[in-house]
Enzyme design. Structure first.
Site, PDB file in Angstrom:
ATOM      1  N   THR B  13     -10.624  57.746  49.281  1.00  0.00           N
ATOM      2  CA  THR B  13     -10.645  59.216  49.343  1.00  0.00           C
ATOM      3  C   THR B  13     -10.549  59.871  47.965  1.00  0.00           C
ATOM      4  O   THR B  13     -10.756  61.068  47.845  1.00  0.00           O
ATOM      5  CB  THR B  13      -9.482  59.739  50.219  1.00  0.00           C
ATOM      6  OG1 THR B  13      -8.253  59.228  49.674  1.00  0.00           O
ATOM      7  CG2 THR B  13      -9.626  59.294  51.660  1.00  0.00           C
ATOM      8  N   GLY B  14     -10.259  59.081  46.942  1.00  0.00           N
ATOM      9  CA  GLY B  14     -10.112  59.627  45.585  1.00  0.00           C
ATOM     10  C   GLY B  14     -11.443  59.865  44.907  1.00  0.00           C
ATOM     11  O   GLY B  14     -12.510  59.602  45.462  1.00  0.00           O
ATOM     12  N   VAL B  16     -12.859  58.428  42.275  1.00  0.00           N
ATOM     13  CA  VAL B  16     -13.661  57.235  41.983  1.00  0.00           C
ATOM     14  C   VAL B  16     -14.160  56.607  43.274  1.00  0.00           C
ATOM     15  O   VAL B  16     -15.310  56.171  43.377  1.00  0.00           O
ATOM     16  CB  VAL B  16     -12.841  56.238  41.138  1.00  0.00           C
ATOM     17  CG1 VAL B  16     -13.645  54.973  40.887  1.00  0.00           C
ATOM     18  CG2 VAL B  16     -12.421  56.880  39.818  1.00  0.00           C
ATOM     19  N   SER B  38      -4.557  55.549  51.534  1.00  0.00           N
ATOM     20  CA  SER B  38      -3.117  55.561  51.785  1.00  0.00           C
ATOM     21  C   SER B  38      -2.826  55.584  53.278  1.00  0.00           C
ATOM     22  O   SER B  38      -3.702  55.889  54.096  1.00  0.00           O
ATOM     23  CB  SER B  38      -2.512  56.799  51.138  1.00  0.00           C
ATOM     24  OG  SER B  38      -2.916  57.939  51.873  1.00  0.00           O
ATOM     25  N   LEU B  85      -8.456  52.656  43.074  1.00  0.00           N
ATOM     26  CA  LEU B  85      -7.044  53.029  43.223  1.00  0.00           C
ATOM     27  C   LEU B  85      -6.492  53.642  41.945  1.00  0.00           C
ATOM     28  O   LEU B  85      -6.869  53.268  40.837  1.00  0.00           O
ATOM     29  CB  LEU B  85      -6.216  51.795  43.575  1.00  0.00           C
ATOM     30  CG  LEU B  85      -6.396  51.251  44.997  1.00  0.00           C
ATOM     31  CD1 LEU B  85      -5.752  49.870  45.102  1.00  0.00           C
ATOM     32  CD2 LEU B  85      -5.791  52.207  46.030  1.00  0.00           C
ATOM     33  N   ASP B  86      -5.567  54.546  42.124  1.00  0.00           N
ATOM     34  CA  ASP B  86      -4.804  55.097  41.027  1.00  0.00           C
ATOM     35  C   ASP B  86      -3.925  53.991  40.430  1.00  0.00           C
ATOM     36  O   ASP B  86      -3.430  53.112  41.148  1.00  0.00           O
ATOM     37  CB  ASP B  86      -3.914  56.207  41.602  1.00  0.00           C
ATOM     38  CG  ASP B  86      -3.414  57.131  40.534  1.00  0.00           C
ATOM     39  OD1 ASP B  86      -4.106  58.114  40.235  1.00  0.00           O
ATOM     40  OD2 ASP B  86      -2.341  56.836  39.969  1.00  0.00           O
ATOM     41  N   CYS B 151     -13.576  54.932  30.514  1.00  0.00           N
ATOM     42  CA  CYS B 151     -14.874  55.620  30.437  1.00  0.00           C
ATOM     43  C   CYS B 151     -15.343  55.870  29.017  1.00  0.00           C
ATOM     44  O   CYS B 151     -16.523  55.694  28.704  1.00  0.00           O
ATOM     45  CB  CYS B 151     -14.822  56.927  31.221  1.00  0.00           C
ATOM     46  SG  CYS B 151     -13.411  57.974  30.836  1.00  0.00           S
ATOM     47  N   GLY B 183     -13.484  62.995  34.404  1.00  0.00           N
ATOM     48  CA  GLY B 183     -12.750  61.764  34.152  1.00  0.00           C
ATOM     49  C   GLY B 183     -11.307  61.817  34.602  1.00  0.00           C
ATOM     50  O   GLY B 183     -10.669  60.781  34.804  1.00  0.00           O
ATOM     51  N   HIS B 251     -19.460  62.136  28.572  1.00  0.00           N
ATOM     52  CA  HIS B 251     -18.613  62.093  27.386  1.00  0.00           C
ATOM     53  C   HIS B 251     -19.490  62.024  26.136  1.00  0.00           C
ATOM     54  O   HIS B 251     -20.353  61.151  26.021  1.00  0.00           O
ATOM     55  CB  HIS B 251     -17.726  60.839  27.408  1.00  0.00           C
ATOM     56  CG  HIS B 251     -16.611  60.886  28.405  1.00  0.00           C
ATOM     57  ND1 HIS B 251     -16.295  62.000  29.144  1.00  0.00           N
ATOM     58  CD2 HIS B 251     -15.705  59.933  28.770  1.00  0.00           C
ATOM     59  CE1 HIS B 251     -15.255  61.726  29.924  1.00  0.00           C
ATOM     60  NE2 HIS B 251     -14.884  60.493  29.726  1.00  0.00           N
TER      61      HIS B 251
END
Lengths: 360, 360, 360, 360
Positions: B13-14, B16, B38, B85-86, B151, B183, B251
């Site tokens: 769900t994030g 990335v 989660s 994941l974070d 990145c 980012g 970037h």
């Protein structure tokens, strides 16, 4: 109290001219009386000639001044003339003014390279103005020109001056700039589409200006005070990379430098040197001189243009993130207000120094 | 035609994770079947669990996948697991997956420094993936992890690889980055007030990541193929200065570099080297590999993020303004798409290489 | 399969011309062969004449086309000519083309008010193109012009058409627009300083265009099919307030409307009507016609330009926040892609409809 | 000269609290002595408790004030307490303060709807503060609360007040807002990705607030001065559409309105009425009251937030583009500084009025 000196502005309807007018409103030393612009504007009241684009309102005193053509006749009562002329026009006009005996402080690039013309960042190298006194002693007529540096050069050299004074020469210097759009004027200036969700990694002529202007500003007045000897490429290597970004005012520069002398100072010594620097203009009591020439910020994420560009009304420079550099000696972030200490404001402060030194 | 490999996504769900899902829609090699998030999201249909924030629409195939918890049981049929994941959660979860014999390609930073874990920019150092084969020969179980680089490191090393191959080692390298806000994810990501009419000259941990990741990515696989030997600080000096700017994706990096060998090549030789470089992933026929690995742009004012970030669907890197540098040898501007070749896209291309090398 | 029709583009180096070229690359119905621009560009290869400013790369097929002057002679083999000419030049040039028997689809405003010229938003009023057939029956020569509407009008009228068809006439309509800068072209276009941390609450001539174009597009073809009868100010009152904002592409409009008939439909009826609308261009099988003409978004905070402008490749229109209005009957937010359905894309889709109707 | 009144600030570390502190620095009427914040900050020096995010520097006088908890005991010497508390906490805290006999001016929304609480835009309806005097005559204890309106309501009602006074009631009113991000605070505030190349056409609860607050602010004090009678939906219909845009400070509103009385005034009469309006706060000699309450701008493309938001230090409101509206009677553009007249500044000016009226 003395009478105020009479001032004029060339290129009065342009971006730099408008800033000169704002800065001269209620100025204790100067009274702005003459505004010069193109023949298209000449003869009109200023309020009818200008498309005013500043966040401060057009000062009332300027509204009804009738715009003159850019000829020295109209400016002959002026003790000082500030030129915000575009480089396309500045050359012959400023020459004519100097020949007519007028004192000109110019933001245009045309005469910056001339050896007999001081190129001055007022918080950095006001001693170069001593050329003017010297020349007068020669019996030459009193007209002269002083050039304001390029905006991104001003921010870069501000912290260099005290460092060189204290730790000796810098032999290598790099800067990558993130420059505000106000530096490009506004007719038409930078197109919106170029800075919306974008970066333009190029500003025509800018890198070259930074690289050589630095060598002149950090250079030395010859012993006869007749010319400036710029540093040679043996003495200092300067490399600039310039970018245009979506910022209205305030140039950010990520710089690195290496001193010639070993061992290099410590980070703390560098920061102390910057913090304790007091520019000559302040010692001379100049009205616009920053109380704190260089603000050394300790927060990790500063300086930021929106938050820090107005320190000391834009005449102070902010330095942050002073740290060791794995390639050269130190890296740091420098922020300066490009339309104040980098342009019109520098011109005003130069004039204040000229006055304090009795050169006008 | 072979059946497609089964793929899963952790952290689905994030920011990335969403990009992984987009890139896996209609992918010829991979069929995305398992989405992990989660416990708050687990058990819900993906469309009900996610706040979709991409410019491309949520692919229909993913809408009704019921979200799993991030435990290996739910992923056991997966040939490859992509982790978005974070870093706060990735450590133990990814470890459990590897121990369960799963192949994980992770965007998290947790295992990047581990010597036995390849840190791969797929258009640069896919040969580091050969560690995986070696390990299998040792009879160890087949679970493994491959880390995607940071990145801003990805863009930086892209042009370095061909240059080092052709002209020998680089001994000094500086980069000043102008990094996009994507980012930083989006919960909450960068506050608007930080990038409106502003620059933030600091990104926590980023400079350190660039400086050491570069030494590992340009480092060498040991002869037993069991570990990566990063370059020492004697071999290469790297210095980074990082800025956050008002750009959505892409970037920009202003880099300078000096080669160890003298004489240095010419500007033309550098440009030719970059233009003719073909990455191994393309030679292997990988679906997402860029046809042109490095686009050498000749216009003065390019690359620009809005105009150039999508070259080769974001898997190619653009280089412009290659020129001599008064301090080091060369300076140039590098632009890379931070969420494609700098994050999720890199993960997909790594998996394609793993498949081409029969490592999954 | 039939041969493709031959197409030409007038004003090929400008913002709209560049979009026409992109949209005609690999088009199944049209083969772009002739590019017209000013005499300054004529005779050069297109790649040498243009400053390409699109996010998509310049299509290879167009690079080497030698640019012609904007005279009908050079376009005589064209079945269709797309005009991206600036209004300052479009008048006489387009007239000369029509007199030479050519079919012109123009983005310029010059002939929009002419009663014998259809003003067409292709997803709204393609039936107005039936004027063309009628005229041919009269034995007149086959040259004709079709005008594309103003960009902000296109988005506004898209949802109105199905509503009027289902619920009867609208008697009052207001729109406040938040318009992207791409609509202003790029030489120089909107200055950056105008849209950085700013809004410009004025776009010259735009409010007037929206107010009267709406009455023509919602107007009726006379029974002899020789002219369009616009709605009178008795039949519909339209009020527009236009703003320029910091968005690259995509016009957002906050609209309110009141139906003439009582009782007004319910919010659900309005949404159903919009959702189920299928434009004639899609029924005709046109290549560029949106599969979903109007996307009705249910999330509170949509549509958003960055996220929703590319639905159906920019040919679909998004509507969100349909709700009751305390002053008129309903309010809602409409988003349309100003350079696709609001400009060049509309031109291409009009040509596809002309082809489907055998009018070219 | 009298001693200055003692002031306190609740929610002192938040966005609104920081603005209160800036506005109270060197204030002629108030001396800020007490700062209240969460228990996490209590006991720390303010400079250590706050993440200062203003463009003006943290005033020195506030740096060393030790932060208190938000309990009335700590504020008992205060003549006036400014509350910048978040709505999640403001309810019980402000209630406890009032019960302890303190005078509170609050930016929170919690008590705005209470009939016995005045909801005041200080340049619009200071007469509603007369409720306070009335209540004191009843012998009730002297604690009371005054609510500051929502920021976008403040700008909207500013021009309405003089118009209603002169031309009678307004029966229909629409506003489409383009609101600055500073209104959302900064922890985390609006995400950057939401306002970069984007518009968010929704602000939770905002439209409802505008629609009903307008009816209370334009409503009348009952004859016994015990409550405010809001206008009914029969008396005035208000419709708002709210958008978040990439502007730091300054809410732009495109409004339309229709008067009840026929014939409606002329455009010139409307402009004259606005130009000549002098708010009561100015007549009372309040320090922060704008010299010119409403600036009527004649240039087509004004007001603009970057250029006009700081008129009268943000206490004045700018109105431009006054013109006839085809649907209602008039349309115009209103710009107000959302953190000055729309929030903390309004609180300060309300306190100045309370002082001038001897209500504190």
């Amino acid at each position: 109290m003395c009478a105020r000196k009479i001032a004029g502005v060339l290129g009065a309807t342009g971006a730099v001219g408008q800033r000169f007018i704002l800065l001269l409103a209620d100025h204790p030393d100067f009274e702005l009386k003459v505004l010069g612009a193109s023949s298209r504007s000449a003869g009109k009241k200023y309020i009818d000639a200008v498309v005013w684009k500043q966040t401060d309102l057009l000062p009332e005193f300027a509204e009804n001044i009738v715009v003159s053509e850019c000829k020295s006749d109209a400016f002959k009562e002026c003790d000082i003339v500030f030129s915000g002329l575009d480089a396309d026009y500045a050359g012959p006009i400023e020459k004519e003014f100097v020949e007519a005996g007028l004192a000109v402080v110019s933001n245009a690039k045309n005469y910056r390279r001339a050896q007999e013309v001081p190129l001055v960042v007022p918080i950095v190298n006001p001693e170069h103005l001593d050329m003017i006194e010297a020349r007068k002693a020669d019996g030459k007529k009193s007209g002269f020109i002083v050039c304001i540096s390029n905006c991104s050069t001003a921010g870069l050299v501000a912290p260099l001056k005290p460092l060189v004074e204290k730790f000796g020469p810098i032999d290598a210097l790099t800067t990558t700039t993130l420059q505000a759009i106000s530096g490009a004027g506004f007719s038409p200036g930078i197109p919106g589409i170029d800075v919306l969700d974008n970066i333009v990694p190029y500003i025509g002529g800018e890198e070259d200006k930074i690289e050589w202007e630095t060598t002149k500003i950090l250079g030395h007045l010859s012993s006869d005070k007749k010319e400036i000897r710029a540093l040679s490429s043996e003495e200092i290597k300067v490399s600039a990379q310039c970018n245009r970004v979506a910022v209205s005012d305030g140039h950010t520069e990520c710089i690195s430098l290496r001193f010639k002398n070993r061992p290099a100072p410590s980070v703390e010594q560098v920061k102390d040197c910057l913090k304790t620097y007091v520019c000559d203009a302040y010692k001379l009591g100049c009205h616009s001189a920053p109380k704190q020439t260089i603000h050394v910020l300790e927060q990790n994420d500063r300086p930021q243009p929106r938050l820090d560009r107005n320190r000391d009304a834009g005449f102070g420079v902010s330095v942050g993130r002073v740290r060791e550099d794995p390639v050269l000696d130190f890296k740091m972030v420098v922020l300066s207000h490009n339309t104040v200490i980098g342009a019109a404001g520098a011109g005003i402060l130069i004039a204040e120094i000229l006055l304090a030194k009795k050169l006008i």
